[in-house]
Design an enzyme around this catalytic site. Structure first.
Site, short mmCIF file in Angstrom:
data_model
loop_
_atom_site.label_atom_id
_atom_site.label_comp_id
_atom_site.label_asym_id
_atom_site.label_seq_id
_atom_site.Cartn_x
_atom_site.Cartn_y
_atom_site.Cartn_z
N TRP A 1 -18.15 17.42 11.40
CA TRP A 1 -17.33 16.98 10.28
C TRP A 1 -17.86 17.53 8.95
O TRP A 1 -19.07 17.53 8.72
CB TRP A 1 -17.31 15.45 10.19
CG TRP A 1 -16.49 14.81 11.26
CD1 TRP A 1 -15.83 15.44 12.27
CD2 TRP A 1 -16.24 13.41 11.41
NE1 TRP A 1 -15.17 14.52 13.05
CE2 TRP A 1 -15.41 13.26 12.56
CE3 TRP A 1 -16.61 12.27 10.71
CZ2 TRP A 1 -14.96 12.03 12.99
CZ3 TRP A 1 -16.16 11.04 11.16
CH2 TRP A 1 -15.34 10.92 12.29
N THR B 1 0.88 -1.18 0.00
CA THR B 1 0.00 0.00 0.00
C THR B 1 0.90 1.22 0.00
O THR B 1 1.93 1.23 0.69
CB THR B 1 -0.88 0.07 1.26
OG1 THR B 1 -0.03 0.16 2.39
CG2 THR B 1 -1.77 -1.13 1.38
N GLU C 1 -6.02 -3.52 0.86
CA GLU C 1 -6.30 -4.49 1.92
C GLU C 1 -7.54 -5.33 1.64
O GLU C 1 -7.85 -6.26 2.37
CB GLU C 1 -6.48 -3.76 3.26
CG GLU C 1 -5.19 -3.23 3.87
CD GLU C 1 -4.82 -1.84 3.39
OE1 GLU C 1 -5.30 -1.43 2.30
OE2 GLU C 1 -4.04 -1.17 4.08
N LYS D 1 -12.55 18.92 10.33
CA LYS D 1 -13.23 19.00 11.63
C LYS D 1 -13.44 20.47 11.97
O LYS D 1 -12.53 21.17 12.35
CB LYS D 1 -12.41 18.29 12.69
CG LYS D 1 -12.29 16.81 12.35
CD LYS D 1 -11.45 16.03 13.33
CE LYS D 1 -11.31 14.61 12.81
NZ LYS D 1 -10.14 14.39 11.95
P1 AMP Z 1 -5.47 1.80 -2.37
O1 AMP Z 1 -5.19 0.87 -1.25
O2 AMP Z 1 -4.28 2.50 -2.89
O3 AMP Z 1 -6.28 1.16 -3.41
O4 AMP Z 1 -6.37 2.99 -1.77
C1 AMP Z 1 -7.58 2.72 -1.14
C2 AMP Z 1 -8.25 3.99 -0.72
O5 AMP Z 1 -8.70 4.73 -1.86
C3 AMP Z 1 -9.51 3.74 0.07
O6 AMP Z 1 -9.24 3.47 1.42
C4 AMP Z 1 -10.26 5.04 -0.14
O7 AMP Z 1 -9.81 6.05 0.74
C5 AMP Z 1 -9.90 5.42 -1.55
N1 AMP Z 1 -10.96 4.99 -2.47
C6 AMP Z 1 -11.01 3.89 -3.23
N2 AMP Z 1 -12.14 3.88 -3.99
C7 AMP Z 1 -12.83 4.98 -3.67
C8 AMP Z 1 -14.09 5.54 -4.09
N3 AMP Z 1 -14.85 4.97 -5.02
N4 AMP Z 1 -14.48 6.70 -3.51
C9 AMP Z 1 -13.72 7.31 -2.57
N5 AMP Z 1 -12.54 6.85 -2.16
C10 AMP Z 1 -12.09 5.70 -2.69
#
Ligand code: AMP
Length: 542
Positions: free
Chosen positions: A444, A187, A332, A439
């Site tokens: 929020w 990640t 994850e 915040k």
């Molecule tokens: P990654 O592990 O790099 O795929 O990033 C995952 C993160 O991307 C998630 O925890 C979200 O914060 C963000 N994310 C993924 N899909 C979306 C979505 N459709 N809308 C908003 N945030 C998203």
């Protein structure tokens, strides 16, 4: 009493066997990064045979079972062969994101202890720079022919094509415990070191099957799939496996992710399904608008990775007839968690009310359980209003990070770090990453909601909202804007654009115009960088 059913282990090799036997003549088309973007055509039968050659190459290079094999590569048939061959041969495929900083790449490769690294020839300068510090890598393989091997200072690259040509295409895929690791992704943590998510064969198969479901990507043997999402980003969202399972034709765009290259492939290969982050669709949309182009094919798409601006979904739907399905997930979660498909009772709603449902991040896919909780961990109501931390569990959700002892789960649930609401139908709406939520006076404010409103303004190319310090309210929203080329707008006009669209007190306190907004290696807006950049910003309301 146990059931009397075969105790068959779910392995990546099952996909390779299936696609070769039953969809062997289906095409896999690639734009080759090592050959000036030339189009390469082969079939799944070719891919499967070459995956077996990959397995023999790993044996020859003395790569031990269950050790990691790295890739630094674009989406091509060669990367697909590694997806299939490495995992099926009981090694762990570690896809490295070449967009990370070299120091991060070195850290990741060393942490994963990659034994071999396969790289696209275009990454030779990157590899040359990092190689001296990647102590575990014994062989560097350039994914090209012998005559195109790059000249490098610190590495004597082997040629992928030469290695494969010398290897046998016969290999007996081994059978083993489905819980063994198949692949590894790190990640791109915004703080601290990246964390490794180790996917098992079982999780990979279950996740890919779920991806194919009608209310998810709805993949079939009739589809022509163009994954724009890179195969180095969370298993290409499962598409390399899911397409093999279904026997869908694959169109792999190599390094050509710009609007013009994508449009050309969509048209020439008659693509029916695609998947990518919002920035990619923005790029394609700008290309279409600039050149007044339309599609001659009907296709649908998945968008995820960050919140899709509703204005983008609307333009694709209304102007180009493309339905974009909004998905949410994370490394994850392999990554798919939710998908935005309507339910039967939505069909009788007026179009704008249907759209209000579709712009949410979707509802849980069978397999993923999901709840929102408050700071004490108490579950919040699924009323579409209460927002809290999103916790998930399921057979493709992480239970721990690679080589890290601390258990990230709470009572068997994984806290995602995202904040959102859940409605009675199970539709999730992400309001923020928990650290991005603004915040203000103990309440929020959702930065995503504000960005979505700003993105609907005709002069806005990209918008980001961050919280900046305010002496009275703690934090207040600052709107950061990149204007469309040749378009003008002002602070007051933009702030006026929020009237009636959000609660008045959510209106940003200030607007700044910038030439560009920083992005992370996975195409998300880098709020961390923006917060640093605007740390000292004085709000006029302060
Ligand atoms: P990654 O592990 O790099 O795929 O990033 C995952 C993160 O991307 C998630 O925890 C979200 O914060 C963000 N994310 C993924 N899909 C979306 C979505 N459709 N809308 C908003 N945030 C998203």
């Amino acid at each position: 009493m146990h059931g009397l059913i075969m105790d068959h282990q779910l392995l990546v090799a099952d996909i390779v066997r299936h696609v070769e036997r039953f969809h062997g003549d289906t095409e896999v088309v690639s734009r080759l990064p090592d050959d000036g973007g030339r189009i390469h055509r082969c079939t799944y039968a070719d891919v499967a045979a070459r995956a077996r050659r990959v397995a023999n190459v790993l044996d020859t290079l003395a790569v031990a079972p269950q050790t990691t094999v790295g890739t630094l590569a674009w989406n091509t048939h060669r990367h697909l062969e590694l997806y299939y061959g490495v995992s099926s041969a009981r090694r762990v495929l570690h896809t490295v994101n070449p967009r990370l900083f070299p120091e991060q790449i070195i850290w990741i490769i060393n942490h994963a202890e990659d034994q071999v690294l396969f790289f696209d020839e275009c990454f030779a300068p990157l590899v040359d720079g990092i190689a001296p510090q990647c102590k575990t890598v014994k062989h560097w393989v350039a994914m090209t022919t012998a005559d195109k091997l790059p000249t490098m200072k610190n590495v004597q690259p082997l040629s992928y094509e030469e290695l494969l040509a010398a290897a046998s295409d016969q290999y007996e895929w081994p059978s083993f415990d489905e819980r063994e690791a198949a692949s590894l992704c790190y990640t791109s943590g915004t703080t601290g070191n990246p964390k490794g998510v180790l996917y098992s064969h079982r999780s990979t198969i279950l996740h890919a099957m779920a991806a194919c479901l009608p209310d998810v990507m709805c993949l079939t043997a009739r589809d022509v799939v163009l994954p724009v999402v890179p195969m180095f980003h969370v298993n290409g969202w499962g598409t390399p496996y899911a397409c093999g399972m279904m026997g869908a034709k694959l169109v792999l765009p190599g390094a050509g992710l710009d609007g013009a290259s994508l449009y050309e492939l969509f048209e020439s290969e008659r693509v029916t399904f695609s998947a990518g982050v919002p920035t990619v669709w923005l790029g394609l949309m700008q290309h279409l608008q600039k050149h007044k182009l339309k599609f001659t094919t009907q296709w649908r798409s998945t968008v995820g990775g960050s919140a899709c601006p509703p204005a983008l979904m609307k333009t694709f739907r209304d102007d180009y007839g493309v339905r974009i399905g909004h998905a949410w997930g994370m490394s994850e979660m392999s990554p798919l968690g939710t998908y935005g498909s309507l339910k039967n009772h939505h069909l009788s709603l007026p179009k704008d009310e249907q759209f209000a449902v579709e712009i949410k991040q979707g509802r849980p896919i069978f397999g993923v359980d999901l709840k929102i909780v408050d700071e004490t961990g108490a579950e919040l109501p699924r009323d579409g209003k209460a927002f809290g931390d999103i916790h998930v569990k399921g057979p493709w959700v992480v239970s721990g990070y690679y080589k890290l002892d601390n258990d990230p789960t709470i009572d068997g649930w994984f806290p995602t770090g995202d904040v959102g609401t859940l409605d009675p139908d199970g539709f999730l709406q992400i309001t923020d990453r928990s650290k991005d939520v603004i915040k203000s006076g103990g309440e929020w404010i959702s930065s995503i909601d504000l960005e979505n409103v700003a993105m609907a303004h005709p002069a806005v190319q990209e918008a980001a909202v961050i919280g900046v310090h305010h002496p009275k309210w703690d934090e207040r929203p600052l709107l950061i804007i990149v204007k469309k080329p040749g378009q003008e707008t002002s602070r007051d006009e933009l702030l006026g654009h929020f009237t009636g669209k959000i609660a008045k007190w959510w209106t940003p306190d200030d607007v700044v115009f910038v030439p560009e907004i920083p992005h992370t290696a996975t195409g998300k807006i880098s709020k961390l960088q923006l917060r640093q950049q605007f740390k000292e910003h004085k709000l006029p309301t302060a």
